[in-house]
Design a protein around this motif. Structure first.
Motif, mmCIF file in Angstrom:
data_model
loop_
_atom_site.group_PDB
_atom_site.id
_atom_site.type_symbol
_atom_site.label_atom_id
_atom_site.label_comp_id
_atom_site.label_asym_id
_atom_site.label_seq_id
_atom_site.Cartn_x
_atom_site.Cartn_y
_atom_site.Cartn_z
ATOM 1 N N PRO A 1 0.825 -1.071 -0.057
ATOM 2 C CA PRO A 1 -0.023 0.117 -0.001
ATOM 3 C C PRO A 1 0.845 1.339 -0.014
ATOM 4 O O PRO A 1 2.169 1.332 0.434
ATOM 5 N N ASP A 2 0.165 2.357 -0.472
ATOM 6 C CA ASP A 2 0.958 3.683 -0.495
ATOM 7 C C ASP A 2 1.011 4.192 1.059
ATOM 8 O O ASP A 2 0.188 3.509 1.886
ATOM 9 N N TYR A 3 1.596 5.218 1.075
ATOM 10 C CA TYR A 3 1.551 5.680 2.661
ATOM 11 C C TYR A 3 0.315 6.226 3.212
ATOM 12 O O TYR A 3 0.041 6.113 4.537
ATOM 13 N N VAL A 4 -0.806 6.527 2.543
ATOM 14 C CA VAL A 4 -1.904 6.820 2.759
ATOM 15 C C VAL A 4 -2.711 5.579 3.191
ATOM 16 O O VAL A 4 -3.188 5.597 4.328
ATOM 17 N N GLU A 5 -2.697 4.662 2.553
ATOM 18 C CA GLU A 5 -3.182 3.376 2.774
ATOM 19 C C GLU A 5 -2.741 2.903 4.027
ATOM 20 O O GLU A 5 -3.205 2.245 4.856
ATOM 21 N N LEU A 6 -1.469 2.968 3.945
ATOM 22 C CA LEU A 6 -0.710 2.296 5.287
ATOM 23 C C LEU A 6 -1.230 2.842 6.391
ATOM 24 O O LEU A 6 -1.471 2.276 7.545
ATOM 25 N N ALA A 7 -0.996 4.004 6.404
ATOM 26 C CA ALA A 7 -1.525 4.754 7.737
ATOM 27 C C ALA A 7 -2.979 4.372 8.048
ATOM 28 O O ALA A 7 -3.151 4.358 9.207
ATOM 29 N N SER A 8 -3.804 4.187 7.219
ATOM 30 C CA SER A 8 -5.222 3.714 7.453
ATOM 31 C C SER A 8 -5.202 2.482 8.174
ATOM 32 O O SER A 8 -5.882 2.259 9.255
ATOM 33 N N VAL A 9 -4.178 1.350 7.606
ATOM 34 C CA VAL A 9 -4.360 0.156 8.249
ATOM 35 C C VAL A 9 -3.869 0.264 9.606
ATOM 36 O O VAL A 9 -4.219 -0.399 10.492
ATOM 37 N N MET A 10 -2.554 0.987 9.848
ATOM 38 C CA MET A 10 -2.399 1.128 11.182
ATOM 39 C C MET A 10 -3.110 1.613 11.964
ATOM 40 O O MET A 10 -3.056 1.442 13.196
ATOM 41 N N LYS A 11 -4.013 2.620 11.602
ATOM 42 C CA LYS A 11 -4.768 3.061 12.595
ATOM 43 C C LYS A 11 -6.168 2.235 12.938
ATOM 44 O O LYS A 11 -6.425 1.948 14.076
#
Length: 240
Positions: free
Chosen positions: A203-213
Motif C-alpha cells: 500500500p501507499d503511505y496513505v493506505e498504510l496509515a489507515s491500516v495502522m490506525k
C-alpha cells in the motif's frame, strides 16, 4: 511478474537477503542516491529517543538503525532481530566495532512471531522491510504487542510518489534500471528485480496509515519523504 505470497514469499525473501548480504550496504547507498541515511536521521529526530529507553529493531539487517537507536539511548537496552544469518553476521561485526556489545543484543528470529513478552520496549522499529514480510498487518500487530503503552511503532519504508509524472519516472527507474544496477554492481539481477515487485503489491503511505490506525489500533503520524518515494509512519500505542 510472478507474485509470491505466504510461505513461498518468506522463503524467497530469505534467500534474497542471504545472497545479497555482503553487498547490501553498498547497494543501499547506490540505489537510494545516498538518501537512506538522511531518511533514517529524520526518523530518529521524530522518535526523540531518550537516554535509558529501550528499543527493538526488527528486520534489522546489517544493524545501521539498531546502532543509531543504541547511540541515542545511551545505555538503554537495544535488540536487533532478523531472519537472515548472513545479514546478522555483518551487523554483529558493526556492533563489535562500535564497542556496544554489552548494550546491543542480536537475535535470529521471525518478525511474524516476536519472541518477547507484551509491553517490553519503548520503541519498535522496522526499516525498509515491512513490504517484504508475508503478512505486514500481522507484523505491525506483533510490533504493537511488544511495545509499551505510550510507546512507538515506527516504520520507515519505500512508498509511491503522489505526483503522477514523477511516479512514472520513478517506476521506470525502479522496474527497469534498478535490477540492471543490481546485476552490474552486485551480480544479482533476480534479487534486485524483487524490489519493484515488493513495492507494487504494497500500500501507499496513505493506505498504510489507515491500516495502522484502523486494523492495528495505533495513533498514527505519517511523513512522506523525497516526493513520496519513502514514508515514515510513527504509530503510538495508546496508554492503558
Amino acid at each position: 511478474m510472478e507474485k509470491r505470497t505466504g510461505a513461498e514469499k518468506e522463503k524467497f525473501v530469505h534467500g534474497v537477503f542471504q545472497s545479497i548480504a555482503k553487498d547490501y550496504d553498498r547497494m543501499n547507498t547506490l540505489l537510494s542516491f545516498r538518501r537512506h541515511k538522511a531518511w533514517r536521521k529524520f526518523a530518529m529526530k521524530k522518535m526523540n529517543v531518550q537516554p535509558g529507553q529501550t528499543a527493538l529493531d526488527i528486520c534489522c539487517g546489517t544493524c545501521d538503525w539498531t546502532l543509531a537507536l543504541a547511540e541515542a539511548s545511551g545505555n538503554g537496552k537495544v535488540v536487533g532481530l532478523d531472519f537472515s544469518s548472513n545479514m546478522l553476521e555483518i551487523g554483529r561485526q558493526k556492533v563489535q566495532d562500535s564497542g556496544r556489545v554489552d548494550q546491543i543484543e542480536l537475535i535470529q528470529g521471525n518478525a511474524m512471531s516476536l519472541p518477547f513478552e507484551d509491553s517490553s520496549f519503548d520503541y519498535v522499529t522496522i526499516g525498509f522491510a515491512l513490504r517484504n514480510v508475508p503478512d505486514y498487518v500481522q507484523v505491525l500487530k506483533e510490533m504493537k504487542r511488544v511495545v509499551k503503552p505510550g510507546g512507538l511503532v515506527v516504520s520507515l519504508e519505500l512508498s509511491k510518489p503522489t505526483w503522477k509524472p514523477f511516479r512514472k519516472l520513478y517506476y521506470f527507474y525502479f522496474q527497469r534500471l534498478l535490477p540492471l544496477l543490481g546485476k552490474l554492481f552486485a551480480n544479482r539481477y533476480e534479487q534486485y528485480s524483487w524490489l519493484p515487485e515488493s513495492l507494487i503489491a504494497f500500500p501507499d503511505y496513505v493506505e498504510l496509515a489507515s491500516v495502522m490506525k484502523n486494523e492495528v489500533g495505533l495513533e498514527v503520524d505519517v511523513y512522506p519523504l523525497s516526493a513520496g518515494i519513502t514514508a515514515l509512519h510513527v504509530g503510538r500505542k495508546r496508554a492503558e
